[in-house]
Design an enzyme around this catalytic site. Structure first.
Site, PDB file in Angstrom:
ATOM      1  N   GLY A  80     -10.248   9.109   2.594  1.00 48.79           N
ATOM      2  CA  GLY A  80     -10.963  10.296   3.051  1.00 48.79           C
ATOM      3  C   GLY A  80     -12.018  10.776   2.061  1.00 48.79           C
ATOM      4  O   GLY A  80     -12.693  11.784   2.292  1.00 48.79           O
ATOM      5  N   ARG A 128     -12.704   3.876   5.777  1.00 46.61           N
ATOM      6  CA  ARG A 128     -13.730   4.882   6.066  1.00 46.61           C
ATOM      7  C   ARG A 128     -14.923   4.836   5.114  1.00 46.61           C
ATOM      8  O   ARG A 128     -16.065   4.992   5.527  1.00 46.61           O
ATOM      9  CB  ARG A 128     -13.094   6.285   6.033  1.00 46.61           C
ATOM     10  CG  ARG A 128     -12.303   6.595   7.263  1.00 46.61           C
ATOM     11  CD  ARG A 128     -11.365   7.752   7.034  1.00 46.61           C
ATOM     12  NE  ARG A 128     -10.205   7.380   6.234  1.00 46.61           N
ATOM     13  CZ  ARG A 128      -9.224   8.206   5.882  1.00 46.61           C
ATOM     14  NH1 ARG A 128      -9.271   9.470   6.249  1.00 46.61           N
ATOM     15  NH2 ARG A 128      -8.199   7.786   5.178  1.00 46.61           N
ATOM     16  N   SER A 175      -9.676   4.290   0.370  1.00 49.34           N
ATOM     17  CA  SER A 175     -10.596   5.406   0.109  1.00 49.34           C
ATOM     18  C   SER A 175      -9.982   6.748   0.501  1.00 49.34           C
ATOM     19  O   SER A 175     -10.342   7.772  -0.091  1.00 49.34           O
ATOM     20  CB  SER A 175     -11.955   5.187   0.778  1.00 49.34           C
ATOM     21  OG  SER A 175     -11.854   5.048   2.175  1.00 49.34           O
ATOM     22  N   GLU A 190       0.812  -1.227   0.000  1.00 56.63           N
ATOM     23  CA  GLU A 190       0.000   0.000   0.000  1.00 56.63           C
ATOM     24  C   GLU A 190       0.843   1.274   0.000  1.00 56.63           C
ATOM     25  O   GLU A 190       1.226   1.771   1.060  1.00 56.63           O
ATOM     26  CB  GLU A 190      -0.931   0.009   1.224  1.00 56.63           C
ATOM     27  CG  GLU A 190      -1.815   1.254   1.251  1.00 56.63           C
ATOM     28  CD  GLU A 190      -2.787   1.299   2.439  1.00 56.63           C
ATOM     29  OE1 GLU A 190      -2.715   0.416   3.313  1.00 56.63           O
ATOM     30  OE2 GLU A 190      -3.598   2.233   2.487  1.00 56.63           O
ATOM     31  N   LYS A 193      -2.383  -1.954  -3.294  1.00 62.80           N
ATOM     32  CA  LYS A 193      -3.428  -1.102  -2.711  1.00 62.80           C
ATOM     33  C   LYS A 193      -3.011   0.365  -2.846  1.00 62.80           C
ATOM     34  O   LYS A 193      -2.369   0.921  -1.951  1.00 62.80           O
ATOM     35  CB  LYS A 193      -3.646  -1.483  -1.241  1.00 62.80           C
ATOM     36  CG  LYS A 193      -4.640  -0.576  -0.520  1.00 62.80           C
ATOM     37  CD  LYS A 193      -5.086  -1.155   0.802  1.00 62.80           C
ATOM     38  CE  LYS A 193      -5.953  -0.165   1.558  1.00 62.80           C
ATOM     39  NZ  LYS A 193      -6.639  -0.743   2.714  1.00 62.80           N
TER      40      LYS A 193
HETATM   41  P1  13P Z   1      -9.312   4.286   4.108  1.00 59.95           P
HETATM   42  O1  13P Z   1     -10.132   3.615   3.049  1.00 59.95           O
HETATM   43  O2  13P Z   1     -10.112   4.878   5.216  1.00 59.95           O
HETATM   44  O3  13P Z   1      -8.294   5.225   3.533  1.00 59.95           O
HETATM   45  O4  13P Z   1      -8.493   3.133   4.832  1.00 59.95           O
HETATM   46  C1  13P Z   1      -7.872   2.186   4.073  1.00 59.95           C
HETATM   47  C2  13P Z   1      -6.617   1.788   4.716  1.00 59.95           C
HETATM   48  O5  13P Z   1      -6.410   0.626   4.971  1.00 59.95           O
HETATM   49  C3  13P Z   1      -5.614   2.803   5.004  1.00 59.95           C
HETATM   50  O6  13P Z   1      -4.413   2.184   5.322  1.00 59.95           O
END
Ligand code: 13P
Length: 359
Positions: free
Chosen positions: A263, A294, A261, A177, A219
């Site tokens: 935010g 989120r 996502s 990620e 990701k």
């Molecule tokens: P969000 O979709 O809230 O950004 O969280 C995903 C996530 O795993 C952040 O590390």
């Protein structure tokens, strides 16, 4: 039953229109979100909230895997089952966040590097014994005057690749990620250039560290204008910029790309993912799905408010957002799907290789 290979697990994580649910907020982040709704900030409140999520009837219709936090994977549901076992019993693959957070980077003001490589091999082995079958490591890149720098991108890409290699050695699918943050007034074009630079560097490091691309999931962020940019973009513009960037940087051997996502509002996240699949699904080498935190959880958290009496309504909301995103993965999300709050029946049996495989 034989444990599926890492390649098979990675494919399962993005199969059938499903995607991942991120419920791996660190204690600090979870407490911040609870504080907004005056929910007690205790390990027991965290447990109750995660239990509400995991017990959502029909969640497995849209969610292939869930990312847990260290505290949660060590906790039990009221039934006494571990969270990993409860997920696996309904065919949801248990995953675990294994980085130790993004910390200020020495000599690089305004930039961060993610920590957690020391001792990682042993931690991965322990998580696997607890039932985890995939892991997540997040690196963050802020956009600003002169940043992100090459030093920051390379340090984080190297750590992501070292983490991914260790995961594959220990029998876990790495979810890689690299997140380019939305904060700022930068344009869509700047986000696109930065995201491309980050992804190209990450895949170069993955190659150098001999990470098997077929056995990982990417990701990334969607390519978006900064939240303070005066020129916002339509879902189609976001879809075009994001897919163009991914096509330039992500090898075809990778089975799936699942977006964070970051935010965005729940609806915008669904609309933008849907636009990508409507416009490009038939011609892409990888699945484009979701790994939202989120954008799936927020409405449910607001409804729950820490009250037992609100659990069922919060679960309906969670089920609904998961279903909207499954539709978006298939390119079938629209106003009718968004408006359809039909609730699910009892938990659906989804036989797959993960049912009952966790200890
Ligand atoms: P969000 O979709 O809230 O950004 O969280 C995903 C996530 O795993 C952040 O590390």
């Amino acid at each position: 039953m034989a444990t599926p290979t890492l390649e098979a697990t990675a494919k399962m994580m993005v199969a059938d229109g499903k995607g991942l649910l991120a419920i791996d907020e660190s204690t600090g982040t979870c407490n911040k979100r609870f504080a907004k709704w005056a929910i007690p900030q205790t390990p027991e409140a965290h447990r109750l909230y995660r239990e509400l999520i995991v017990n959502t009837p029909g969640l497995n219709e849209s969610i292939s895997g869930a990312i847990l936090y260290d505290e949660t994977i060590r906790q039990q549901l009221d039934t006494g089952a571990s969270f990993a076992k409860a997920l696996a019993s309904v065919g949801i693959i248990p995953g675990i966040k294994v980085d130790l957070g993004a910390k200020e980077m020495a000599a690089f003001p305004g930039e961060k590097v993610t920590e957690g490589l020391d001792g990682l091999r042993a931690r991965l082995g322990e998580y696997r014994k607890m039932g985890a079958r995939f892991a997540k490591w997040r690196a963050v890149f802020a956009i600003g005057e002169g940043i992100p720098t090459r030093g920051c991108i390379e340090a984080n890409a190297h750590a992501l690749a070292r983490y991914a290699g260790l995961c594959q050695e220990e029998g876990l699918v790495p979810v890689v990620e690299p997140e380019v943050l939305m904060e700022g007034d930068h344009t869509l074009r700047v986000c696109s250039e930065v995201t491309e630079r980050v992804l190209v560097t990450v895949f170069e490091e993955l190659y150098i560290q001999r990470v098997k691309l077929e056995a990982m999931i990417l990701k990334p962020n969607m390519v978006l204008p900064g939240i303070d940019c005066s020129m916002q973009a339509s879902p189609d513009e976001v879809a075009d910029a994001t897919v163009r960037c991914l096509l330039r940087a992500v090898p075809a051997a990778v089975p799936g790309v699942v977006f964070l996502s970051g935010g965005q509002s729940s609806k915008l996240a669904s609309q933008r993912l849907n636009a990508m699949n409507v416009r490009y699904k038939s011609s892409l080498p990888w699945e484009l799905s979701f790994s939202f935190g989120r954008a799936i959880q927020e409405p449910a958290l607001e409804i729950w408010h820490g009250e037992q009496a609100n659990v069922a309504t919060a679960q309906e909301s969670l089920y609904h957002r998961a279903k909207c995103n499954r539709a978006a993965h298939r390119g079938e999300y629209n106003d009718v799907v968004e408006a359809d709050h039909q609730v699910s029946g009892p938990p659906t049996a989804v036989p797959n290789a993960y049912a009952g495989s966790a200890k």
